[in-house]
Enzyme design. Structure first.
Site, PDB file in Angstrom:
ATOM      1  N   CYS A 179     -24.995 -15.430  80.255  1.00 10.55           N
ATOM      2  CA  CYS A 179     -23.607 -15.112  79.946  1.00 10.55           C
ATOM      3  C   CYS A 179     -23.329 -13.655  80.298  1.00 10.55           C
ATOM      4  O   CYS A 179     -24.224 -12.915  80.700  1.00 10.55           O
ATOM      5  CB  CYS A 179     -23.303 -15.387  78.487  1.00 10.55           C
ATOM      6  SG  CYS A 179     -24.168 -14.283  77.360  1.00 10.55           S
ATOM      7  N   ASP A 180     -22.107 -13.243  80.066  1.00  9.04           N
ATOM      8  CA  ASP A 180     -21.726 -11.868  80.378  1.00  9.04           C
ATOM      9  C   ASP A 180     -21.942 -10.996  79.156  1.00  9.04           C
ATOM     10  O   ASP A 180     -23.067 -10.727  78.783  1.00  9.04           O
ATOM     11  CB  ASP A 180     -20.282 -11.828  80.861  1.00  9.04           C
ATOM     12  CG  ASP A 180     -19.939 -10.558  81.631  1.00  9.04           C
ATOM     13  OD1 ASP A 180     -20.858  -9.791  81.972  1.00  9.04           O
ATOM     14  OD2 ASP A 180     -18.756 -10.343  81.902  1.00  9.04           O
TER      15      ASP A 180
END
Length: 102
Positions: free
Chosen positions: A16-17
């Site tokens: 994910c970011d």
């Protein structure tokens, strides 16, 4: 292009970011689906993908960043956190022993 046989997949990583909320949700759901095949599923920030990941799944917008740090690991993108066809594709490759290509 990277490729792996589904029977060789033992560790799937959801990258994910910044936040971890949605990746935790995806990892939890996918872990339930892949448990019968003895495949572990974890989540991590896209910049910290472990070297022992067999397959990395991330939002399509993160594909370039994920591929930059994973070498020959198969990296697949998804559009939706729920019901995206990539999750079915990964499960089918593991279940049926087919090839998974990015």
């Amino acid at each position: 292009m990277s490729s792996i046989d589904g029977s060789a997949i033992k560790k799937v990583v959801i990258a994910c970011d910044a936040g971890m909320g949605s990746s935790v949700m995806v990892a939890s759901q996918l872990a339930k689906r892949l448990k019968p095949y003895s495949v572990s599923v974890s989540h991590t920030p896209v910049n910290d993908i472990p070297e022992d990941a067999d397959v990395v799944l991330c939002q399509a917008t993160l594909l370039a960043r994920a591929r930059k740090s994973t070498g020959d690991t198969v990296v697949l993108g998804f559009q939706s956190f729920l019901g995206d066809p990539v999750f079915d594709r990964v499960e089918a490759a593991i279940r049926d022993g087919g090839s998974l290509d990015d």
